[in-house]
Motif scaffolding. Structure first.
Motif, PDB file in Angstrom:
ATOM      1  N   LYS A 186      12.773  27.535 -20.666  1.00 53.33           N
ATOM      2  CA  LYS A 186      12.674  28.583 -21.696  1.00 53.33           C
ATOM      3  C   LYS A 186      12.650  29.992 -21.105  1.00 53.33           C
ATOM      4  O   LYS A 186      12.935  30.971 -21.803  1.00 53.33           O
ATOM      5  N   ASN A 187      12.317  30.114 -19.823  1.00 50.16           N
ATOM      6  CA  ASN A 187      12.299  31.430 -19.173  1.00 50.16           C
ATOM      7  C   ASN A 187      13.696  31.909 -18.760  1.00 50.16           C
ATOM      8  O   ASN A 187      13.875  33.073 -18.388  1.00 50.16           O
ATOM      9  N   ILE A 188      14.683  31.012 -18.797  1.00 49.45           N
ATOM     10  CA  ILE A 188      16.047  31.375 -18.423  1.00 49.45           C
ATOM     11  C   ILE A 188      16.732  32.043 -19.602  1.00 49.45           C
ATOM     12  O   ILE A 188      16.975  31.422 -20.639  1.00 49.45           O
ATOM     13  N   LYS A 189      17.036  33.323 -19.449  1.00 43.24           N
ATOM     14  CA  LYS A 189      17.647  34.104 -20.524  1.00 43.24           C
ATOM     15  C   LYS A 189      19.163  33.865 -20.569  1.00 43.24           C
ATOM     16  O   LYS A 189      19.745  33.346 -19.628  1.00 43.24           O
ATOM     17  N   GLU A 190      19.767  34.305 -21.650  1.00 45.64           N
ATOM     18  CA  GLU A 190      21.205  34.071 -21.813  1.00 45.64           C
ATOM     19  C   GLU A 190      22.013  34.751 -20.704  1.00 45.64           C
ATOM     20  O   GLU A 190      23.000  34.187 -20.214  1.00 45.64           O
ATOM     21  N   TYR A 191      21.609  35.938 -20.289  1.00 42.48           N
ATOM     22  CA  TYR A 191      22.380  36.614 -19.238  1.00 42.48           C
ATOM     23  C   TYR A 191      22.241  35.898 -17.893  1.00 42.48           C
ATOM     24  O   TYR A 191      23.141  35.940 -17.060  1.00 42.48           O
ATOM     25  N   HIS A 192      21.111  35.200 -17.684  1.00 46.31           N
ATOM     26  CA  HIS A 192      20.968  34.371 -16.490  1.00 46.31           C
ATOM     27  C   HIS A 192      22.009  33.243 -16.505  1.00 46.31           C
ATOM     28  O   HIS A 192      22.644  32.944 -15.490  1.00 46.31           O
ATOM     29  N   LYS A 193      22.158  32.632 -17.662  1.00 48.80           N
ATOM     30  CA  LYS A 193      23.097  31.517 -17.808  1.00 48.80           C
ATOM     31  C   LYS A 193      24.531  31.972 -17.519  1.00 48.80           C
ATOM     32  O   LYS A 193      25.309  31.251 -16.879  1.00 48.80           O
ATOM     33  N   ILE A 194      24.867  33.170 -17.998  1.00 46.48           N
ATOM     34  CA  ILE A 194      26.211  33.715 -17.778  1.00 46.48           C
ATOM     35  C   ILE A 194      26.468  33.918 -16.290  1.00 46.48           C
ATOM     36  O   ILE A 194      27.538  33.573 -15.769  1.00 46.48           O
ATOM     37  N   ILE A 195      25.495  34.449 -15.596  1.00 38.61           N
ATOM     38  CA  ILE A 195      25.640  34.663 -14.143  1.00 38.61           C
ATOM     39  C   ILE A 195      25.854  33.337 -13.428  1.00 38.61           C
ATOM     40  O   ILE A 195      26.703  33.225 -12.534  1.00 38.61           O
ATOM     41  N   LEU A 196      25.101  32.319 -13.815  1.00 42.80           N
ATOM     42  CA  LEU A 196      25.220  31.012 -13.172  1.00 42.80           C
ATOM     43  C   LEU A 196      26.588  30.373 -13.415  1.00 42.80           C
ATOM     44  O   LEU A 196      27.033  29.542 -12.623  1.00 42.80           O
ATOM     45  N   ALA A 197      27.246  30.768 -14.503  1.00 39.85           N
ATOM     46  CA  ALA A 197      28.559  30.211 -14.840  1.00 39.85           C
ATOM     47  C   ALA A 197      29.704  31.135 -14.411  1.00 39.85           C
ATOM     48  O   ALA A 197      30.878  30.815 -14.652  1.00 39.85           O
ATOM     49  N   ASP A 198      29.384  32.253 -13.779  1.00 38.41           N
ATOM     50  CA  ASP A 198      30.419  33.241 -13.449  1.00 38.41           C
ATOM     51  C   ASP A 198      31.510  32.648 -12.563  1.00 38.41           C
ATOM     52  O   ASP A 198      31.235  32.028 -11.529  1.00 38.41           O
ATOM     53  N   ALA A 199      32.755  32.849 -12.984  1.00 44.39           N
ATOM     54  CA  ALA A 199      33.912  32.352 -12.236  1.00 44.39           C
ATOM     55  C   ALA A 199      34.059  33.126 -10.930  1.00 44.39           C
ATOM     56  O   ALA A 199      34.276  34.338 -10.951  1.00 44.39           O
ATOM     57  N   GLN A 200      33.943  32.436  -9.823  1.00 44.56           N
ATOM     58  CA  GLN A 200      33.992  33.079  -8.513  1.00 44.56           C
ATOM     59  C   GLN A 200      35.380  32.993  -7.892  1.00 44.56           C
ATOM     60  O   GLN A 200      36.146  32.059  -8.160  1.00 44.56           O
TER      61      GLN A 200
END
Length: 293
Positions: free
Chosen positions: A233-247
């Motif tokens: 629950k502490n993981i915010k939506e912008y955290h999720k986006i960073i974790l999925a960022d296309a490298q």
């Protein structure tokens, strides 16, 4: 090749993600070479793959792109033996790379073991930073960390990989950290438990995401992988986006026994421009492939 060695063949190319042609060539070459290192191999030689609008852009630009690729290949003493080019409206560049590997040392993404620690060798966020660069929202100087990350080869792990048992490995590229980790989980029939606070992130990335500077591919990555992840629950939506960022030309994501990890990290980080970090571990298969705390 006989019973002892195997050939590795890989190919990758893409459109420019930075403005400087020479730097684009470097990044594209480093990205193409990454799959050889992710399998535990050594590159032998490469071929250029080129698409270029000769009627719209100067051939001097193409020469700079090719020089960038050659610069990276020369840095590891492998030749570019030739290649193939076509006329196209949008520039594209990359390499087809041939490598070699000892059969006993082949690394795969489907062989992780319970209690393996998960190690990441480069920070994430290059997709977000290069999107900001394309929109002129960040200077080249401020984007320098992302550019350096993308043009840095993943060969700094090779000597350490020969000294320690690496159970599984892949590289983090277009599917983002979550996408490639999810792939490892599926292939190994395990669940990965990761700690967001331990994951290295390039500077300025959080601010850009909060301002909706997000690549389309990153959004698609998150939509695809979201159902396979339990987010604390502490993981915010912008955290999720960073974790999925296309490298592009991201780091290696590999696993080993916890007892080997400290000395292994010491060996790798002695030679690295970026600090390799333990970001989590593999556990027995749960209801979801990834648990993010």
């Amino acid at each position: 090749i006989g019973n002892e060695k195997s050939i590795i063949q890989t190919v990758d190319f893409f459109t420019p993600i930075v403005n400087d042609p020479f730097t684009f060539g470097q990044i594209a070459a480093a990205n193409a070479l990454s799959d050889i290192y992710a399998m535990g191999g050594e590159p032998l030689f490469a071929l250029n793959i080129v698409a270029f609008p000769t009627n719209k852009l100067s051939l001097d630009i193409l020469s700079e792109i090719l020089d960038g690729g050659l610069n990276i290949c020369k840095s590891i003493s492998i030749p570019i033996l030739g290649g193939h080019s076509i006329k196209d409206d949008i520039p594209k560049y990359g390499l087809c790379v041939t490598g070699i590997v000892d059969n006993k040392s082949i690394l795969r993404n489907n062989t992780a073991i319970v209690n393996d620690v998960i190690i990441l060798t480069k920070p994430i966020g290059s997709g977000i930073i290069t999107t900001a660069l394309k929109k002129d929202l960040i200077s080249t100087q401020d984007a320098e960390e992302a550019i350096l990350t993308m043009k840095t080869l993943n060969n700094n792990t090779q000597s350490a990989f020969k000294l320690f048992k690496i159970n599984s490995c892949t590289d983090v590229t277009g599917y983002g950290l979550l996408g490639h980790l999810n792939e490892m989980c599926n292939a190994s029939s395990l669940t990965a438990e990761i700690d967001f606070s331990k994951i290295p992130i390039m500077k300025n990335v959080k601010e850009f995401v909060k301002n909706n500077i997000i690549p389309g591919g990153t959004k698609k990555n998150l939509d695809y992988v979201r159902t396979n992840v339990i987010f604390n629950k502490n993981i915010k939506e912008y955290h999720k986006i960073i974790l999925a960022d296309a490298q592009t030309s991201g780091g290696l994501l590999f696993t080993c026994k916890e007892q080997d990890s400290k000395e292994l990290l010491n060996q790798i980080n002695k030679k690295s421009k970026f600090k390799s970090t333990i970001i989590g571990k593999f556990i027995e298969s749960q209801s979801k492939n990834i648990i993010c705390n």
